[in-house]
Motif scaffolding. Sequence first.
Motif, mmCIF file in Angstrom:
data_model
loop_
_atom_site.group_PDB
_atom_site.id
_atom_site.type_symbol
_atom_site.label_atom_id
_atom_site.label_comp_id
_atom_site.label_asym_id
_atom_site.label_seq_id
_atom_site.Cartn_x
_atom_site.Cartn_y
_atom_site.Cartn_z
ATOM 1 N N ARG A 124 -4.161 5.942 6.786
ATOM 2 C CA ARG A 124 -3.870 5.055 5.546
ATOM 3 C C ARG A 124 -2.538 5.115 5.119
ATOM 4 N NH1 ARG A 124 -8.797 7.998 4.889
ATOM 5 N NH2 ARG A 124 -10.477 6.735 4.466
ATOM 6 N N CYS A 125 -2.255 3.654 4.557
ATOM 7 C CA CYS A 125 -0.792 3.699 4.005
ATOM 8 C C CYS A 125 -0.819 2.692 2.608
ATOM 9 C CB CYS A 125 -0.002 2.898 4.937
ATOM 10 S SG CYS A 125 1.671 2.436 4.360
ATOM 11 N N GLY A 126 -1.006 3.642 1.536
ATOM 12 C CA GLY A 126 -1.321 2.543 0.256
ATOM 13 C C GLY A 126 -2.690 2.105 0.337
ATOM 14 N N ASP A 127 -2.897 0.816 0.060
ATOM 15 C CA ASP A 127 -4.160 0.048 0.057
ATOM 16 C C ASP A 127 -4.432 -0.380 1.284
ATOM 17 O OD1 ASP A 127 -2.385 -1.924 0.400
ATOM 18 O OD2 ASP A 127 -3.324 -3.030 -1.297
ATOM 19 N N LEU A 128 -3.757 0.157 2.538
ATOM 20 C CA LEU A 128 -4.061 -0.348 3.860
ATOM 21 C C LEU A 128 -5.023 0.732 4.669
ATOM 22 C CD1 LEU A 128 -3.733 -2.365 6.048
ATOM 23 C CD2 LEU A 128 -1.525 -1.389 6.689
ATOM 24 N N GLU A 129 -6.086 0.745 5.357
ATOM 25 C CA GLU A 129 -6.701 1.745 6.043
ATOM 26 C C GLU A 129 -7.027 1.025 7.430
ATOM 27 O OE1 GLU A 129 -11.367 2.502 5.943
ATOM 28 O OE2 GLU A 129 -10.380 3.425 4.335
ATOM 29 N N VAL A 130 -6.583 1.725 8.441
ATOM 30 C CA VAL A 130 -6.514 1.446 9.952
ATOM 31 C C VAL A 130 -7.594 2.289 10.210
ATOM 32 C CG1 VAL A 130 -5.384 1.207 12.201
ATOM 33 C CG2 VAL A 130 -4.359 0.636 9.987
ATOM 34 N N ARG A 139 -7.471 -4.217 4.068
ATOM 35 C CA ARG A 139 -6.377 -4.010 3.009
ATOM 36 C C ARG A 139 -7.149 -4.502 1.510
ATOM 37 N NH1 ARG A 139 -0.376 -6.246 2.087
ATOM 38 N NH2 ARG A 139 0.245 -4.615 0.312
ATOM 39 N N ALA A 140 -6.846 -3.362 0.547
ATOM 40 C CA ALA A 140 -7.545 -3.369 -0.686
ATOM 41 C C ALA A 140 -9.109 -3.623 -0.522
ATOM 42 C CB ALA A 140 -6.905 -4.451 -1.447
ATOM 43 N N GLY A 141 -9.766 -3.265 0.606
ATOM 44 C CA GLY A 141 -11.089 -3.329 0.694
ATOM 45 C C GLY A 141 -11.452 -4.412 1.484
ATOM 46 N N VAL A 142 -10.606 -5.450 1.828
ATOM 47 C CA VAL A 142 -10.817 -6.499 2.576
ATOM 48 C C VAL A 142 -10.655 -6.445 4.015
ATOM 49 C CG1 VAL A 142 -10.494 -9.044 2.914
ATOM 50 C CG2 VAL A 142 -10.170 -8.018 0.633
ATOM 51 N N LEU A 143 -11.680 -6.558 4.884
ATOM 52 C CA LEU A 143 -11.843 -6.515 6.273
ATOM 53 C C LEU A 143 -10.811 -7.742 6.912
ATOM 54 C CD1 LEU A 143 -12.858 -5.156 9.078
ATOM 55 C CD2 LEU A 143 -14.391 -7.002 8.861
ATOM 56 N N LEU A 144 -9.697 -7.254 7.694
ATOM 57 C CA LEU A 144 -8.697 -8.158 8.206
ATOM 58 C C LEU A 144 -9.208 -8.326 9.857
ATOM 59 C CD1 LEU A 144 -5.468 -6.697 7.021
ATOM 60 C CD2 LEU A 144 -6.952 -8.341 5.826
ATOM 61 N N THR A 145 -9.018 -9.630 10.522
ATOM 62 C CA THR A 145 -9.282 -10.159 11.679
ATOM 63 C C THR A 145 -8.115 -9.669 12.382
ATOM 64 O OG1 THR A 145 -11.172 -11.402 11.173
ATOM 65 C CG2 THR A 145 -10.177 -11.709 13.308
ATOM 66 N N ARG A 194 2.169 -9.817 9.439
ATOM 67 C CA ARG A 194 2.603 -9.918 7.914
ATOM 68 C C ARG A 194 2.042 -11.157 7.283
ATOM 69 N NH1 ARG A 194 9.313 -9.915 9.436
ATOM 70 N NH2 ARG A 194 9.618 -7.481 8.640
ATOM 71 N N ARG A 195 1.712 -12.159 7.837
ATOM 72 C CA ARG A 195 0.752 -13.338 7.372
ATOM 73 C C ARG A 195 -0.596 -12.584 7.277
ATOM 74 N NH1 ARG A 195 -3.014 -16.437 9.139
ATOM 75 N NH2 ARG A 195 -2.826 -15.911 11.618
ATOM 76 N N LYS A 196 -1.096 -11.848 7.816
ATOM 77 C CA LYS A 196 -2.653 -11.499 7.551
ATOM 78 C C LYS A 196 -2.521 -10.345 6.750
ATOM 79 C CE LYS A 196 -4.135 -12.694 12.325
ATOM 80 N NZ LYS A 196 -4.832 -12.220 13.400
ATOM 81 N N LEU A 197 -1.472 -9.614 6.201
ATOM 82 C CA LEU A 197 -1.480 -8.530 5.522
ATOM 83 C C LEU A 197 -1.347 -9.317 3.914
ATOM 84 C CD1 LEU A 197 0.528 -5.486 7.306
ATOM 85 C CD2 LEU A 197 -1.898 -5.493 6.841
ATOM 86 N N ARG A 198 -0.601 -10.210 3.990
ATOM 87 C CA ARG A 198 -0.244 -10.980 2.744
ATOM 88 C C ARG A 198 0.605 -10.081 1.874
ATOM 89 N NH1 ARG A 198 -6.223 -13.958 1.542
ATOM 90 N NH2 ARG A 198 -6.299 -14.996 3.602
ATOM 91 N N HIS A 199 0.478 -10.615 0.495
ATOM 92 C CA HIS A 199 1.384 -9.917 -0.369
ATOM 93 C C HIS A 199 0.813 -9.010 -1.010
ATOM 94 C CE1 HIS A 199 4.699 -12.923 0.210
ATOM 95 N NE2 HIS A 199 3.864 -13.732 0.319
ATOM 96 N N PRO A 200 1.540 -7.927 -1.744
ATOM 97 C CA PRO A 200 3.102 -7.713 -1.430
ATOM 98 C C PRO A 200 3.264 -7.286 -0.114
ATOM 99 C CG PRO A 200 2.043 -5.851 -2.878
ATOM 100 C CD PRO A 200 1.157 -6.883 -2.631
#
Length: 216
Positions: A124-130, A139-145, A194-200
Motif C-alpha cells: 500500500r502507498c496512500g490510497d493505492l493498493e497493489v 486506487r481509492a477502491g477503484v480497480l485499475l486495468t 500516470r494516466r491510469k493512476l490519474r490525479h493527484p
Amino acid sequence: MRVLVVEDDENLRIAIAGSLRAAGFAVDAVGDLPAADEALSVNSYDCAVLDRMLPSGDALHYVRVRRPAVPVLFLTARDTVADRIAGLEHGDDYLVKPFAVEELEARVRRLCRRVASGLPPVLRCGDLEVDSGRHEVRRAGVLLTLTGKEFDVLRLLVARQRTPVHRADLIKEVWDPFVDPASNVLDVVITQLRRKLRHPPMIHTVRGFGYRIEPA
C-alpha cells in the motif's frame, strides 16, 4: 520452485518438463489452456511457461483476460518486433523457438526469484493498493486495468516508495538485464501508469536518475 508448462506438442512438452525437473524445479505439464486454467485454479506456481499459439487459443489473449497471478514466460516461433512487444506487455518474458535449454532454465529461475522476493502479498502507498496474490491494483477502491509490465513496475516502485529507483534497476528487474537502460520501454510504461493512476499524481521523475512514488 513449482512451474506450470503449457505446450501442445507432446514431445516438446516432455522435453521442457524433463529439463526443468533436472534443473531442480517441480513441474506440472499440460497440453491446452483449459487444463492450464484448471491447474492454476487449484495449485500455486512460481512461474508459468506457455506456448504462445495453442489449438485451444492464443495464450497471449488468455493471459490478458485471465491475468494469472504468476509470472508468465511465452514460448513462440513468432519473432516479429510487434509479437515481442505484445508478449512483453502482457507477459513477463518472451523466448523464441528454437531456444537453448540453458536459456529457458535461466529465464524461468529469474521469474521464480521474483515471486520469492519476500515482499508482502499486498503493498500500500496512500490510497493505492497493489495485490500480488490477485494481480490487482486499486486506487481509492477503484480497480485499475494494467498490463503485466505496468503491474511489475508499479509493484517495484511501491515496494520502495519514497525512495528513488534507478531506471536501470527497473529495467533489469522487470524486463531483462540485457535491455539497454536508455531504451524508452520504461518511459512508455510510466506514461501509461500516470494516466491510469490519474490525479493527484503519485509517480515523480527524479531527473537524471529514475522514478519515485509517494502517497498523494
